[in-house]
Design a protein around this motif. Structure first.
Motif, PDB file in Angstrom:
ATOM      1  N   VAL A   1       0.820  -1.066   0.033  1.00  0.00           N
ATOM      2  CA  VAL A   1       0.110  -0.089   0.038  1.00  0.00           C
ATOM      3  C   VAL A   1       1.037   1.128  -0.018  1.00  0.00           C
ATOM      4  N   SER A   2       0.714   2.056  -1.292  1.00  0.00           N
ATOM      5  CA  SER A   2       1.735   3.240  -1.120  1.00  0.00           C
ATOM      6  C   SER A   2       0.920   4.589  -0.714  1.00  0.00           C
ATOM      7  N   TYR A   3      -0.265   4.811  -0.453  1.00  0.00           N
ATOM      8  CA  TYR A   3      -1.136   5.798  -0.004  1.00  0.00           C
ATOM      9  C   TYR A   3      -2.469   5.446   0.572  1.00  0.00           C
ATOM     10  N   THR A   4      -3.193   6.050   1.275  1.00  0.00           N
ATOM     11  CA  THR A   4      -4.328   5.752   1.753  1.00  0.00           C
ATOM     12  C   THR A   4      -5.322   6.965   1.646  1.00  0.00           C
ATOM     13  N   GLY A   5      -6.630   6.984   1.278  1.00  0.00           N
ATOM     14  CA  GLY A   5      -7.650   8.051   1.538  1.00  0.00           C
ATOM     15  C   GLY A   5      -8.416   7.565   2.735  1.00  0.00           C
ATOM     16  N   ARG A   6      -9.769   7.782   2.570  1.00  0.00           N
ATOM     17  CA  ARG A   6     -10.535   7.298   3.920  1.00  0.00           C
ATOM     18  C   ARG A   6     -10.936   5.844   3.863  1.00  0.00           C
ATOM     19  N   SER A   7     -11.239   5.427   2.454  1.00  0.00           N
ATOM     20  CA  SER A   7     -11.548   3.928   2.432  1.00  0.00           C
ATOM     21  C   SER A   7     -10.866   3.179   1.367  1.00  0.00           C
ATOM     22  N   SER A   8     -10.125   4.174   0.657  1.00  0.00           N
ATOM     23  CA  SER A   8      -9.191   3.851  -0.656  1.00  0.00           C
ATOM     24  C   SER A   8      -7.979   3.472  -0.171  1.00  0.00           C
ATOM     25  N   MET A   9      -7.255   2.559  -1.133  1.00  0.00           N
ATOM     26  CA  MET A   9      -5.771   2.421  -0.747  1.00  0.00           C
ATOM     27  C   MET A   9      -5.213   2.239  -2.130  1.00  0.00           C
ATOM     28  N   GLU A  10      -4.158   2.923  -2.425  1.00  0.00           N
ATOM     29  CA  GLU A  10      -3.120   2.952  -3.722  1.00  0.00           C
ATOM     30  C   GLU A  10      -2.192   1.787  -3.427  1.00  0.00           C
ATOM     31  N   ILE A  11      -2.203   0.964  -4.410  1.00  0.00           N
ATOM     32  CA  ILE A  11      -1.437  -0.096  -4.395  1.00  0.00           C
ATOM     33  C   ILE A  11      -0.198  -0.069  -5.407  1.00  0.00           C
ATOM     34  N   TYR A  12       0.931  -0.282  -5.085  1.00  0.00           N
ATOM     35  CA  TYR A  12       2.085  -0.043  -6.070  1.00  0.00           C
ATOM     36  C   TYR A  12       2.470  -1.537  -6.242  1.00  0.00           C
TER      37      TYR A  12
ATOM     38  N   THR B   1       7.231  -4.948 -15.232  1.00  0.00           N
ATOM     39  CA  THR B   1       6.093  -4.256 -15.123  1.00  0.00           C
ATOM     40  C   THR B   1       5.829  -3.492 -14.031  1.00  0.00           C
ATOM     41  N   GLU B   2       5.213  -2.321 -13.987  1.00  0.00           N
ATOM     42  CA  GLU B   2       5.032  -1.514 -12.937  1.00  0.00           C
ATOM     43  C   GLU B   2       3.632  -1.103 -12.919  1.00  0.00           C
ATOM     44  N   SER B   3       2.883  -1.157 -11.888  1.00  0.00           N
ATOM     45  CA  SER B   3       1.456  -0.565 -11.748  1.00  0.00           C
ATOM     46  C   SER B   3       1.225   0.029 -10.590  1.00  0.00           C
ATOM     47  N   PHE B   4       0.050   0.813 -10.765  1.00  0.00           N
ATOM     48  CA  PHE B   4      -0.674   1.314  -9.778  1.00  0.00           C
ATOM     49  C   PHE B   4      -1.922   0.927  -9.770  1.00  0.00           C
ATOM     50  N   LEU B   5      -2.868   0.619  -8.617  1.00  0.00           N
ATOM     51  CA  LEU B   5      -4.035   0.205  -8.689  1.00  0.00           C
ATOM     52  C   LEU B   5      -4.813   0.734  -7.298  1.00  0.00           C
ATOM     53  N   THR B   6      -6.178   0.937  -7.345  1.00  0.00           N
ATOM     54  CA  THR B   6      -6.714   1.563  -6.158  1.00  0.00           C
ATOM     55  C   THR B   6      -7.645   0.169  -5.629  1.00  0.00           C
ATOM     56  N   MET B   7      -7.521  -0.086  -4.457  1.00  0.00           N
ATOM     57  CA  MET B   7      -8.583  -0.986  -3.926  1.00  0.00           C
ATOM     58  C   MET B   7      -9.296  -0.369  -2.865  1.00  0.00           C
ATOM     59  N   VAL B   8     -10.757  -0.574  -2.663  1.00  0.00           N
ATOM     60  CA  VAL B   8     -11.580   0.163  -1.545  1.00  0.00           C
ATOM     61  C   VAL B   8     -12.031  -1.081  -0.646  1.00  0.00           C
ATOM     62  N   ALA B   9     -11.993  -0.538   0.693  1.00  0.00           N
ATOM     63  CA  ALA B   9     -12.329  -1.376   1.854  1.00  0.00           C
ATOM     64  C   ALA B   9     -13.869  -1.404   1.869  1.00  0.00           C
ATOM     65  N   VAL B  10     -14.646  -2.505   1.890  1.00  0.00           N
ATOM     66  CA  VAL B  10     -15.847  -2.540   1.803  1.00  0.00           C
ATOM     67  C   VAL B  10     -16.620  -3.396   3.239  1.00  0.00           C
ATOM     68  N   ASN B  11     -17.622  -3.187   3.541  1.00  0.00           N
ATOM     69  CA  ASN B  11     -18.542  -3.991   4.373  1.00  0.00           C
ATOM     70  C   ASN B  11     -19.392  -5.119   3.726  1.00  0.00           C
ATOM     71  N   GLU B  12     -20.217  -5.820   4.393  1.00  0.00           N
ATOM     72  CA  GLU B  12     -20.866  -6.852   3.802  1.00  0.00           C
ATOM     73  C   GLU B  12     -22.022  -6.560   2.779  1.00  0.00           C
ATOM     74  N   GLU B  13     -22.262  -5.023   2.944  1.00  0.00           N
ATOM     75  CA  GLU B  13     -23.129  -4.656   1.918  1.00  0.00           C
ATOM     76  C   GLU B  13     -22.216  -3.853   0.703  1.00  0.00           C
ATOM     77  N   GLY B  14     -21.157  -3.964   0.720  1.00  0.00           N
ATOM     78  CA  GLY B  14     -20.459  -3.285  -0.208  1.00  0.00           C
ATOM     79  C   GLY B  14     -20.157  -1.969  -0.108  1.00  0.00           C
ATOM     80  N   LYS B  15     -20.417  -1.343   0.982  1.00  0.00           N
ATOM     81  CA  LYS B  15     -20.186   0.108   1.235  1.00  0.00           C
ATOM     82  C   LYS B  15     -18.747   0.317   1.688  1.00  0.00           C
ATOM     83  N   PRO B  16     -18.319   1.614   1.075  1.00  0.00           N
ATOM     84  CA  PRO B  16     -16.919   1.906   1.652  1.00  0.00           C
ATOM     85  C   PRO B  16     -16.796   1.860   3.216  1.00  0.00           C
ATOM     86  N   VAL B  17     -15.619   1.400   3.799  1.00  0.00           N
ATOM     87  CA  VAL B  17     -15.415   1.682   5.174  1.00  0.00           C
ATOM     88  C   VAL B  17     -14.106   2.290   5.268  1.00  0.00           C
TER      89      VAL B  17
END
Ligand SMILES: CC(C)(COP(=O)(O)OP(=O)(O)OC[C@H]1O[C@@H](n2cnc3c(N)ncnc32)[C@H](O)[C@@H]1OP(=O)(O)O)[C@@H](O)C(=O)NCCC(=O)NCCS
Length: 158
Positions: free
Chosen positions: A79-90, A107-123
């Protein structure tokens, strides 16, 4: 929420490039590498967030050099950075020729993952902090990438 070092989410996988993974040039399909990137991104983000995550975006992928059948791929992510619920992954992928031990960045890549609860809502997720020189460079340039990302998906939603 306690801040976590980038190293706490560091995840490494090794894979052998096999003939079914390759094209007519005997080099690995880009789509195969993308699948590896998405999988390790999710593993790494779950390790950081301690929750379920979804892929919000694959922000950039640079294929810098080919990997061929018989090479060992090392896929590394954190994890190279975080927002409230999102994580930038290097993610970076290196290929090693096991016979002559030549190693190169493929290869080099950046992607964004978001943490979610059981309802799929960002946490919310814990914030991250850098320790090494490489981590500091990625952390300091992350707000710029985050702004570009936001511009991309908010302009599309208009
Ligand atoms: C990602 C998702 C959970 C975001 O939900 P949402 O209701 O739009 O939530 P929000 O607008 O509050 O955004 C939540 C976070 O995601 C980020 N985000 C949303 N869409 C994004 C995108 N396209 N790219 C990057 N980040 C994105 C926001 O910036 C925000 O980050 P922050 O909390 O760190 O500030 C939702 O769009 C979704 O479920 N998408 C489908 C995911 C999926 O199926 N992936 C493939 C298989 S895993």
């Amino acid at each position: 929420m306690e801040k976590l070092p980038m190293s706490a989410s560091r995840t490494v996988q090794t894979r052998l490039v096999l003939p079914p993974d390759t094209n007519h040039l005997n080099t690995i399909f880009g789509g195969r590498i993308l699948a590896y990137i998405d999988e390790i991104g999710a593993l790494c983000a779950m390790q950081h967030a301690k929750s379920t995550v979804v892929t919000a975006s694959i922000d950039s992928v640079d294929f810098l050099s080919p990997a061929k059948a018989g090479d060992a791929l090392t896929i590394e992510a954190f994890v190279s950075y975080t927002g409230r619920s999102s994580m930038e992954i290097y993610v970076k992928v290196t290929a090693r020729d096991l016979i002559n031990q030549n190693e190169r960045l493929t290869t080099e890549s950046f992607l964004t993952m978001v943490a979610v609860n059981e309802e799929g809502k960002p946490v919310p997720v814990p914030q991250v902090y850098p320790e090494t020189e490489e981590e500091k460079i990625l952390y300091e340039s992350a707000p710029f990438r985050r702004e570009n990302r936001k511009l991309r998906y908010t302009s599309r939603n208009k």
